[in-house]
Design an enzyme around this catalytic site. Structure first.
Site, PDB file in Angstrom:
ATOM      1  N   LYS A  92       0.851  -1.189   0.000  1.00 31.93           N
ATOM      2  CA  LYS A  92       0.000   0.000   0.000  1.00 31.93           C
ATOM      3  C   LYS A  92       0.878   1.227   0.000  1.00 31.93           C
ATOM      4  O   LYS A  92       1.787   1.352   0.830  1.00 31.93           O
ATOM      5  CB  LYS A  92      -0.887   0.006   1.259  1.00 31.93           C
ATOM      6  CG  LYS A  92      -1.868   1.162   1.283  1.00 31.93           C
ATOM      7  CD  LYS A  92      -3.103   0.885   0.465  1.00 31.93           C
ATOM      8  CE  LYS A  92      -3.908   2.130   0.122  1.00 31.93           C
ATOM      9  NZ  LYS A  92      -3.438   2.820  -1.116  1.00 31.93           N
ATOM     10  N   LYS A 128       5.435   1.687  -3.016  1.00 33.47           N
ATOM     11  CA  LYS A 128       5.369   3.037  -3.609  1.00 33.47           C
ATOM     12  C   LYS A 128       5.662   2.916  -5.091  1.00 33.47           C
ATOM     13  O   LYS A 128       6.334   1.966  -5.521  1.00 33.47           O
ATOM     14  CB  LYS A 128       6.434   3.945  -2.977  1.00 33.47           C
ATOM     15  CG  LYS A 128       6.151   5.421  -3.142  1.00 33.47           C
ATOM     16  CD  LYS A 128       5.165   5.906  -2.105  1.00 33.47           C
ATOM     17  CE  LYS A 128       4.763   7.342  -2.337  1.00 33.47           C
ATOM     18  NZ  LYS A 128       4.042   7.875  -1.153  1.00 33.47           N
ATOM     19  N   ASP A 168       0.010  10.677  -4.749  1.00 29.63           N
ATOM     20  CA  ASP A 168       1.152  11.321  -4.085  1.00 29.63           C
ATOM     21  C   ASP A 168       1.401  12.582  -4.939  1.00 29.63           C
ATOM     22  O   ASP A 168       0.485  13.049  -5.624  1.00 29.63           O
ATOM     23  CB  ASP A 168       2.370  10.389  -4.025  1.00 29.63           C
ATOM     24  CG  ASP A 168       3.453  10.883  -3.056  1.00 29.63           C
ATOM     25  OD1 ASP A 168       3.325  10.665  -1.848  1.00 29.63           O
ATOM     26  OD2 ASP A 168       4.430  11.522  -3.525  1.00 29.63           O
TER      27      ASP A 168
END
Ligand code: NDP
Ligand code: 2IT
Length: 448
Positions: A92, A128, A168
């Site tokens: 995640k 990520k 992000d």
């Protein structure tokens, strides 16, 4: 081998094996520096190679992302997904679209994410991803085609039980929408839980958009409360003017503080009357313009392309832009102006030298993996709602977020007191509490 020799050996091997990745080295060093007291108490973690395994991602994906711009020219970017650790749940973590993205940056972010996600108490592992794609100045059509090409390759590695990306830097609701659409088309599955940060109305959670900024302010509020203080009447400086920054400003104002400055990569603005949130959102989220456009509409405000936002005197600083944006000189200036607390809304925005200056000066310092955990925690709440085919109200969801941030804060203090003797050492507390939860799960699951 004693504890510190073991830790030093793992760090040396990590540097050797991952050359030319300074941000990754920095993130690993920051965690390892906290772990001496843990390995002294738990030598068994050295025997099962926990650190060696933690520093090596479970899987690293690098792929070509070809797309066609509005002029008909073929462009090629590089896409990444680092699936770092799945001891606690599916990988995640967000996707970053920014020209500076490279493997080392994705690895630093993925490594941080392991411990942050552990601190939330939710069932999420760490990962990520992103691309060295620059969304600035790109049309909606170009963004859509880029997202579709990116997902055409990435989809084979994702799944609601496998790997769940979110936003992000450079990736918000618009991009998540295009990514989800392409995933749905390729897989022929309406798998809501495969991405979080979806817009509300078709699987998104209330409060996810606001969660990181709100959460960072809750965390700062909890830190201040340990000294019997609150935000009321305080001057606050926020760096950045993106998703995290905007909602940090909103929550500071709701708690009675006044944000007098914020920034973007072109400079910073000062508005002594307090940042006008609606205007900031209009400039950054709707018009997608530079922050200087704010001052054109607000004559009392000023814009500066030189210096940094940390030159503006404040009681509280919330760095919410990017890694290593707040350096030694900035920290010295903040301390000189009497800053009381710093909470990292961004990931690793303060350099190690800056962190040391805050610690030496007794400034309350909330590291990103604790202070900005509200975003990913609310992503996990979105996954819960998706799994239950349910949708909670804004109030219900915000209550959950606030409770999670209080718990993260309490874990940091309790763990810091137990392992170092100083409850104010949030860096130690966050690193050790996050590490212990992951290490216990990895030990129980065997050498994999
Ligand atoms: P956005 O893309 O919405 O905003 C990023 C902001 O930071 C913009 O104002 C941008 O300015 C500025 N910025 C980005 N790169 C640089 C740079 N190299 N130098 C100076 N300013 C820069 O991103 P987010 O708000 O989502 O993310 C901000 C930070 O918070 C990142 O560190 C991210 O990893 C972290 N974070 C985000 C979470 C989330 O839920 N979104 C959760 C937890 C952490 P400009 O527009 O000029 O580029
Ligand atoms: O750094 C982060 O925690 C994020 N960008 C959010 C990740 C997520 O999965 O919500």
């Amino acid at each position: 081998m004693n504890a510190s020799a073991h830790i030093e050996a793992v760090f040396a091997e990590t540097r050797r094996r991952n050359p030319a990745e300074p941000e990754f080295h920095q993130a690993v060093a920051e965690v390892l520096e906290s772990l001496g007291p843990v390995f002294e108490r738990h030598p068994e973690y050295a025997d099962t190679g926990i650190l060696e395994r933690l520093c090596e991602p479970e899987r690293q994906l690098i792929f070509r992302v070809p797309w066609v711009d509005d002029g008909g020219a073929v462009r090629v970017n590089r896409g990444f997904r680092v699936e770092f650790n799945s001891a606690l749940g599916p990988y995640k973590g967000g996707l970053r679209f920014h020209p500076s993205v490279n493997l080392g940056i994705v690895k630093f972010l993925g490594f941080e994410q392991i411990f942050k996600n552990a601190l939330t108490g939710m069932a999420i592992g760490g990962g990520k991803g992103g691309a060295d794609f620059d969304p600035k100045g790109r049309s909606d059509g170009e963004i859509m085609r880029f997202c579709q090409s990116f997902m055409t390759e990435l989809h084979r590695y994702l799944g609601e039980h496998t790997d769940v990306p979110a936003g992000d830097i450079g990736v918000g609701g618009r991009e998540i929408g295009y990514l989800f659409g392409q995933y749905k088309r390729i897989t022929n599955r309406y798998e809501s839980g495969v991405l979080t940060g979806k817009p509300v109305g078709w699987g998104g959670s209330h409060v996810r958009t606001e969660a990181t900024g709100y959460g960072a302010v809750y965390f700062a509020h909890e830190m201040l409360a340990t000294r019997g203080e609150g935000f009321d009447g305080l001057r606050v400086v926020v760096s950045g003017s993106g998703n995290v920054a905007v909602y940090a400003v909103e929550k500071v104002h709701a708690l009675g503080g006044r944000v007098v400055a914020c920034s973007d990569s072109s400079g910073y603005l000062v508005d002594e009357d307090g940042i006008d949130l609606e205007l900031l959102k209009e400039v950054k989220e709707v018009r997608r313009e530079r922050i200087s456009a704010y001052t054109e509409a607000r004559p009392g405000a000023s814009f500066s392309a030189r210096g940094t936002v940390y030159d503006v005197p404040c009681d509280i600083a919330l760095p919410c832009a990017t890694q290593n944006e707040l350096d030694r000189e900035d920290a010295v200036a903040l301390v000189k102006h009497g800053v009381r607390a710093v909470a990292e809304g961004a990931n690793m925005p303060c350099t190690p030298a800056a962190v040391q200056i805050f610690r030496d000066a007794g400034v309350l310092f909330g590291p990103g993996k604790a202070a900005n955990a509200g975003g990913v925690a609310t992503s996990a709440l979105e996954m819960q709602q998706n799994a239950a085919r349910d949708s909670w109200t804004f109030e219900q969801t915000e209550t959950r977020l606030a409770a999670i941030m209080r718990d993260v804060h309490a874990q940091c203090r309790d763990t810091a007191a137990t392992y170092g003797g100083n409850a104010d050492d949030y860096v130690l507390g966050a690193n050790v509490a996050g590490f212990l939860r992951v290490a216990r799960a990895m030990t129980a699951q065997g050498v994999i």
